[in-house]
Design a protein around this motif. Structure first.
Motif, PDB file in Angstrom:
ATOM      1  N   ILE A   1      -8.711 -53.129  18.266  1.00 49.70           N
ATOM      2  CA  ILE A   1      -7.253 -52.992  18.248  1.00 49.70           C
ATOM      3  C   ILE A   1      -6.881 -51.590  17.759  1.00 49.70           C
ATOM      4  O   ILE A   1      -6.034 -50.921  18.341  1.00 49.70           O
ATOM      5  N   GLY A   2      -7.530 -51.168  16.693  1.00 49.46           N
ATOM      6  CA  GLY A   2      -7.254 -49.846  16.129  1.00 49.46           C
ATOM      7  C   GLY A   2      -7.561 -48.722  17.094  1.00 49.46           C
ATOM      8  O   GLY A   2      -6.831 -47.724  17.157  1.00 49.46           O
ATOM      9  N   PHE A   3      -8.623 -48.885  17.869  1.00 46.15           N
ATOM     10  CA  PHE A   3      -8.979 -47.860  18.856  1.00 46.15           C
ATOM     11  C   PHE A   3      -7.879 -47.721  19.899  1.00 46.15           C
ATOM     12  O   PHE A   3      -7.516 -46.606  20.289  1.00 46.15           O
ATOM     13  N   GLU A   4      -7.336 -48.856  20.320  1.00 48.31           N
ATOM     14  CA  GLU A   4      -6.248 -48.815  21.303  1.00 48.31           C
ATOM     15  C   GLU A   4      -5.033 -48.090  20.724  1.00 48.31           C
ATOM     16  O   GLU A   4      -4.402 -47.292  21.393  1.00 48.31           O
ATOM     17  N   ARG A   5      -4.705 -48.347  19.478  1.00 41.58           N
ATOM     18  CA  ARG A   5      -3.563 -47.692  18.833  1.00 41.58           C
ATOM     19  C   ARG A   5      -3.845 -46.199  18.632  1.00 41.58           C
ATOM     20  O   ARG A   5      -2.977 -45.361  18.840  1.00 41.58           O
ATOM     21  N   GLU A   6      -5.068 -45.881  18.232  1.00 41.51           N
ATOM     22  CA  GLU A   6      -5.469 -44.485  17.990  1.00 41.51           C
ATOM     23  C   GLU A   6      -5.409 -43.683  19.292  1.00 41.51           C
ATOM     24  O   GLU A   6      -4.999 -42.530  19.316  1.00 41.51           O
ATOM     25  N   ARG A   7      -5.841 -44.313  20.360  1.00 39.00           N
ATOM     26  CA  ARG A   7      -5.865 -43.667  21.670  1.00 39.00           C
ATOM     27  C   ARG A   7      -4.489 -43.183  22.098  1.00 39.00           C
ATOM     28  O   ARG A   7      -4.356 -42.201  22.826  1.00 39.00           O
ATOM     29  N   HIS A   8      -3.466 -43.874  21.620  1.00 44.31           N
ATOM     30  CA  HIS A   8      -2.099 -43.517  21.991  1.00 44.31           C
ATOM     31  C   HIS A   8      -1.365 -42.840  20.831  1.00 44.31           C
ATOM     32  O   HIS A   8      -0.133 -42.813  20.801  1.00 44.31           O
ATOM     33  N   ASP A   9      -2.138 -42.273  19.895  1.00 41.48           N
ATOM     34  CA  ASP A   9      -1.595 -41.492  18.775  1.00 41.48           C
ATOM     35  C   ASP A   9      -0.559 -42.217  17.924  1.00 41.48           C
ATOM     36  O   ASP A   9       0.462 -41.647  17.560  1.00 41.48           O
ATOM     37  N   HIS A  10      -0.831 -43.463  17.598  1.00 36.45           N
ATOM     38  CA  HIS A  10       0.064 -44.194  16.712  1.00 36.45           C
ATOM     39  C   HIS A  10      -0.364 -43.978  15.261  1.00 36.45           C
ATOM     40  O   HIS A  10      -1.501 -43.616  14.975  1.00 36.45           O
ATOM     41  N   SER A  11       0.570 -44.204  14.347  1.00 33.11           N
ATOM     42  CA  SER A  11       0.335 -43.867  12.937  1.00 33.11           C
ATOM     43  C   SER A  11      -0.828 -44.629  12.324  1.00 33.11           C
ATOM     44  O   SER A  11      -1.552 -44.091  11.501  1.00 33.11           O
ATOM     45  N   ALA A  12      -1.020 -45.871  12.678  1.00 30.71           N
ATOM     46  CA  ALA A  12      -2.146 -46.655  12.160  1.00 30.71           C
ATOM     47  C   ALA A  12      -3.149 -46.818  13.292  1.00 30.71           C
ATOM     48  O   ALA A  12      -2.838 -47.421  14.310  1.00 30.71           O
ATOM     49  N   GLY A  13      -4.334 -46.270  13.093  1.00 30.52           N
ATOM     50  CA  GLY A  13      -5.319 -46.285  14.162  1.00 30.52           C
ATOM     51  C   GLY A  13      -6.582 -47.039  13.801  1.00 30.52           C
ATOM     52  O   GLY A  13      -6.536 -48.067  13.123  1.00 30.52           O
ATOM     53  N   LEU A  14      -7.689 -46.504  14.238  1.00 27.45           N
ATOM     54  CA  LEU A  14      -8.993 -47.158  14.118  1.00 27.45           C
ATOM     55  C   LEU A  14      -9.339 -47.511  12.673  1.00 27.45           C
ATOM     56  O   LEU A  14      -9.587 -48.674  12.351  1.00 27.45           O
ATOM     57  N   ARG A  15      -9.344 -46.530  11.801  1.00 28.78           N
ATOM     58  CA  ARG A  15      -9.762 -46.785  10.409  1.00 28.78           C
ATOM     59  C   ARG A  15      -8.829 -47.750   9.700  1.00 28.78           C
ATOM     60  O   ARG A  15      -9.278 -48.648   8.983  1.00 28.78           O
ATOM     61  N   THR A  16      -7.536 -47.571   9.893  1.00 31.21           N
ATOM     62  CA  THR A  16      -6.566 -48.433   9.205  1.00 31.21           C
ATOM     63  C   THR A  16      -6.730 -49.884   9.627  1.00 31.21           C
ATOM     64  O   THR A  16      -6.779 -50.791   8.786  1.00 31.21           O
ATOM     65  N   HIS A  17      -6.839 -50.125  10.916  1.00 31.84           N
ATOM     66  CA  HIS A  17      -7.000 -51.499  11.402  1.00 31.84           C
ATOM     67  C   HIS A  17      -8.319 -52.100  10.913  1.00 31.84           C
ATOM     68  O   HIS A  17      -8.360 -53.279  10.523  1.00 31.84           O
ATOM     69  N   MET A  18      -9.377 -51.312  10.929  1.00 29.62           N
ATOM     70  CA  MET A  18     -10.664 -51.818  10.448  1.00 29.62           C
ATOM     71  C   MET A  18     -10.590 -52.157   8.963  1.00 29.62           C
ATOM     72  O   MET A  18     -11.106 -53.202   8.530  1.00 29.62           O
ATOM     73  N   LEU A  19      -9.961 -51.303   8.181  1.00 27.10           N
ATOM     74  CA  LEU A  19      -9.850 -51.571   6.746  1.00 27.10           C
ATOM     75  C   LEU A  19      -9.008 -52.812   6.470  1.00 27.10           C
ATOM     76  O   LEU A  19      -9.336 -53.605   5.578  1.00 27.10           O
ATOM     77  N   VAL A  20      -7.942 -52.997   7.217  1.00 27.46           N
ATOM     78  CA  VAL A  20      -7.115 -54.197   7.051  1.00 27.46           C
ATOM     79  C   VAL A  20      -7.933 -55.446   7.392  1.00 27.46           C
ATOM     80  O   VAL A  20      -7.920 -56.433   6.650  1.00 27.46           O
ATOM     81  N   GLY A  21      -8.654 -55.400   8.489  1.00 24.47           N
ATOM     82  CA  GLY A  21      -9.471 -56.552   8.890  1.00 24.47           C
ATOM     83  C   GLY A  21     -10.579 -56.859   7.901  1.00 24.47           C
ATOM     84  O   GLY A  21     -10.809 -58.020   7.548  1.00 24.47           O
ATOM     85  N   ILE A  22     -11.268 -55.826   7.433  1.00 24.37           N
ATOM     86  CA  ILE A  22     -12.334 -56.028   6.454  1.00 24.37           C
ATOM     87  C   ILE A  22     -11.755 -56.540   5.137  1.00 24.37           C
ATOM     88  O   ILE A  22     -12.306 -57.450   4.512  1.00 24.37           O
ATOM     89  N   GLY A  23     -10.630 -55.968   4.715  1.00 23.44           N
ATOM     90  CA  GLY A  23      -9.999 -56.416   3.472  1.00 23.44           C
ATOM     91  C   GLY A  23      -9.602 -57.882   3.542  1.00 23.44           C
ATOM     92  O   GLY A  23      -9.862 -58.656   2.612  1.00 23.44           O
ATOM     93  N   ALA A  24      -8.987 -58.292   4.638  1.00 27.15           N
ATOM     94  CA  ALA A  24      -8.604 -59.696   4.807  1.00 27.15           C
ATOM     95  C   ALA A  24      -9.835 -60.591   4.817  1.00 27.15           C
ATOM     96  O   ALA A  24      -9.834 -61.682   4.241  1.00 27.15           O
ATOM     97  N   CYS A  25     -10.899 -60.113   5.433  1.00 23.20           N
ATOM     98  CA  CYS A  25     -12.148 -60.880   5.481  1.00 23.20           C
ATOM     99  C   CYS A  25     -12.738 -61.034   4.080  1.00 23.20           C
ATOM    100  O   CYS A  25     -13.182 -62.127   3.700  1.00 23.20           O
ATOM    101  N   VAL A  26     -12.742 -59.966   3.288  1.00 22.16           N
ATOM    102  CA  VAL A  26     -13.279 -60.032   1.923  1.00 22.16           C
ATOM    103  C   VAL A  26     -12.483 -61.027   1.088  1.00 22.16           C
ATOM    104  O   VAL A  26     -13.062 -61.866   0.377  1.00 22.16           O
ATOM    105  N   PHE A  27     -11.162 -60.958   1.146  1.00 22.01           N
ATOM    106  CA  PHE A  27     -10.344 -61.915   0.392  1.00 22.01           C
ATOM    107  C   PHE A  27     -10.637 -63.351   0.826  1.00 22.01           C
ATOM    108  O   PHE A  27     -10.677 -64.263   0.004  1.00 22.01           O
ATOM    109  N   THR A  28     -10.855 -63.544   2.107  1.00 26.26           N
ATOM    110  CA  THR A  28     -11.174 -64.881   2.611  1.00 26.26           C
ATOM    111  C   THR A  28     -12.532 -65.349   2.089  1.00 26.26           C
ATOM    112  O   THR A  28     -12.669 -66.502   1.656  1.00 26.26           O
ATOM    113  N   LEU A  29     -13.524 -64.467   2.133  1.00 24.49           N
ATOM    114  CA  LEU A  29     -14.848 -64.827   1.623  1.00 24.49           C
ATOM    115  C   LEU A  29     -14.800 -65.145   0.128  1.00 24.49           C
ATOM    116  O   LEU A  29     -15.442 -66.098  -0.338  1.00 24.49           O
TER     117      LEU A  29
END
Length: 147
Positions: free
Chosen positions: A30-58
């Motif tokens: 998802i982040g790559f798609e956003r990054e590709r179109h120069d949006h403010s939240a891109g690859l790293r931001t989306h990955m960090l959000v997903g990993i963070g949510a996963c850690v809280f869930t675990l």
């Protein structure tokens, strides 16, 4: 030394690592798609959000398992609400209003969805996560052509 290692520790660690890695890959798409179109939240931001949510869930799953008694009442919905609120705060930061136009709504929504995908991965529901990411990419790419 092997006596010091709790039985099942390595299988638990591998399960957690696979859930985190899956969250990173799926939200990265998802982040790559956003990054590709120069949006403010891109690859790293989306990955960090997903990993963070996963850690809280675990962590939620571990807490529920460790306090499995009559004295403690666990409510996993509270963790889901906390993850949702935290991600919504980040998503709101991606939304700006300039010259009477609101921008960043789609990026905010994609961050919110990245949190949900991380949550699904943390619970081991890979099929739901993959379906959500697939639908998201279709919406972000194909529906935009129809607009």
């Amino acid at each position: 030394m092997n006596e010091l290692i709790e039985p099942g520790l390595w299988s638990t660690a591998l399960t957690q690592a696979s859930r985190l890695a899956t969250a990173a890959v799926l939200t990265g798409a998802i982040g790559f798609e956003r990054e590709r179109h120069d949006h403010s939240a891109g690859l790293r931001t989306h990955m960090l959000v997903g990993i963070g949510a996963c850690v809280f869930t675990l962590l939620m799953v571990q807490l529920i398992q460790s306090f499995d008694g009559d004295d403690i009442r666990s409510d996993p919905v509270r963790i889901v609400e906390a993850i949702t609120a935290g991600v919504a705060f980040l998503a709101a930061g991606a939304i700006i209003q300039a010259r009477g136009q609101v921008k960043g709504l789609t990026t905010g929504a994609s961050l919110w969805l990245a949190g949900a995908v991380g949550l699904a991965c943390g619970l081991g529901d890979y099929v739901l996560a993959i379906i959500a990411v697939t639908m998201t990419l279709i919406i972000l790419r194909l529906v935009k052509l129809l607009e």
